[in-house]
Write a protein that holds these residues in place. Sequence first.
Motif, mmCIF file in Angstrom:
data_model
loop_
_atom_site.group_PDB
_atom_site.id
_atom_site.type_symbol
_atom_site.label_atom_id
_atom_site.label_comp_id
_atom_site.label_asym_id
_atom_site.label_seq_id
_atom_site.Cartn_x
_atom_site.Cartn_y
_atom_site.Cartn_z
ATOM 1 N N GLY A 93 0.809 -1.208 0.000
ATOM 2 C CA GLY A 93 0.000 0.000 0.000
ATOM 3 C C GLY A 93 0.846 1.263 0.000
ATOM 4 O O GLY A 93 0.573 2.209 -0.748
ATOM 5 N N SER A 94 1.883 1.287 0.830
ATOM 6 C CA SER A 94 2.741 2.467 0.912
ATOM 7 C C SER A 94 3.453 2.718 -0.411
ATOM 8 O O SER A 94 3.512 3.854 -0.895
ATOM 9 C CB SER A 94 3.774 2.294 2.035
ATOM 10 N N SER A 138 2.618 1.743 -3.459
ATOM 11 C CA SER A 138 1.701 2.152 -4.531
ATOM 12 C C SER A 138 1.215 3.587 -4.335
ATOM 13 O O SER A 138 1.088 4.350 -5.295
ATOM 14 C CB SER A 138 0.506 1.192 -4.608
ATOM 15 N N LEU A 139 0.954 3.978 -3.091
ATOM 16 C CA LEU A 139 0.522 5.346 -2.824
ATOM 17 C C LEU A 139 1.634 6.343 -3.139
ATOM 18 O O LEU A 139 1.392 7.402 -3.729
ATOM 19 C CB LEU A 139 0.089 5.483 -1.365
ATOM 20 N N LEU A 142 -6.138 -2.832 -5.618
ATOM 21 C CA LEU A 142 -5.969 -1.849 -4.560
ATOM 22 C C LEU A 142 -4.744 -0.974 -4.805
ATOM 23 O O LEU A 142 -4.759 0.231 -4.510
ATOM 24 C CB LEU A 142 -5.859 -2.548 -3.202
ATOM 25 N N GLY A 181 -5.103 2.868 -5.124
ATOM 26 C CA GLY A 181 -4.384 3.730 -4.184
ATOM 27 C C GLY A 181 -3.504 4.740 -4.902
ATOM 28 O O GLY A 181 -3.463 5.920 -4.536
ATOM 29 N N ALA A 199 -3.827 8.803 -4.776
ATOM 30 C CA ALA A 199 -2.679 9.635 -4.423
ATOM 31 C C ALA A 199 -2.346 10.610 -5.545
ATOM 32 O O ALA A 199 -2.046 11.780 -5.306
ATOM 33 C CB ALA A 199 -1.474 8.751 -4.110
ATOM 34 N N ALA A 214 0.811 3.790 5.242
ATOM 35 C CA ALA A 214 -0.136 3.708 4.127
ATOM 36 C C ALA A 214 -1.457 4.388 4.485
ATOM 37 O O ALA A 214 -2.045 5.096 3.660
ATOM 38 C CB ALA A 214 -0.375 2.254 3.741
ATOM 39 N N LEU A 221 -2.976 7.599 2.557
ATOM 40 C CA LEU A 221 -4.309 7.534 1.961
ATOM 41 C C LEU A 221 -5.208 8.640 2.498
ATOM 42 O O LEU A 221 -5.934 9.294 1.735
ATOM 43 C CB LEU A 221 -4.927 6.161 2.235
#
Length: 209
Positions: free
Chosen positions: A17-18, A20-21, A118, A122, A126, A175, A179
Amino acid sequence: METAATLSAIEIIGLAGSASLLAGWRLYLVVLATGLAMRSGFVPLPEQLDALQVFANPWVIGIAGFGALAEFFADKVAWLDSAWDTVHTLVRPIGGALLALAIVDPGDPAMQVIAFLLGGGGALVAHGGKAGARAAINTSPEPVSNVVASTAEDIATVGALWFVYEYPWAAAGVAAVLLALAIGLILALRNMVRRFFKREPKNVAPRTE
């Protein structure tokens, strides 16, 4: 850094998640920083992240470096920054989706699909928050605010990326913060646009029947 045995599913998801953001802000910089850190041994990735070793390939580093350099200068010029963000509306979400895909377990097809969706979503959120905020800043006639905002994004991206690789247990929290920040920027921009269109025109005489 933690070993493979200590990484939990939450930590892997947090890393995906981190990354990709952050890719939604600075895709090329994320790939370049990861590749350089891995090639130098500064970031000894655990076994679950072996797929990211491709980032240490000299060709990947070279292309990512060229993209990061171009983005660094384009991001400092208001009109060029807006054009660059528009072009990368598709590129960054795809890059974020592929990053998330590479991080999760390749032996779990369901998790791969979830990570891809996701991760792309994400990165898109961002990117939307970043592009919207920068579009508002770019309307300022002076160049200082644009340069300051761009430099802050560069530093924040590298700093956050190092932090989640070094401390995977905190990646999910990072993350979540990223977000929330992206969503907050999008909502702030929406409210700004609404206020702009709701303003009554000045110096207009009222209509008489």
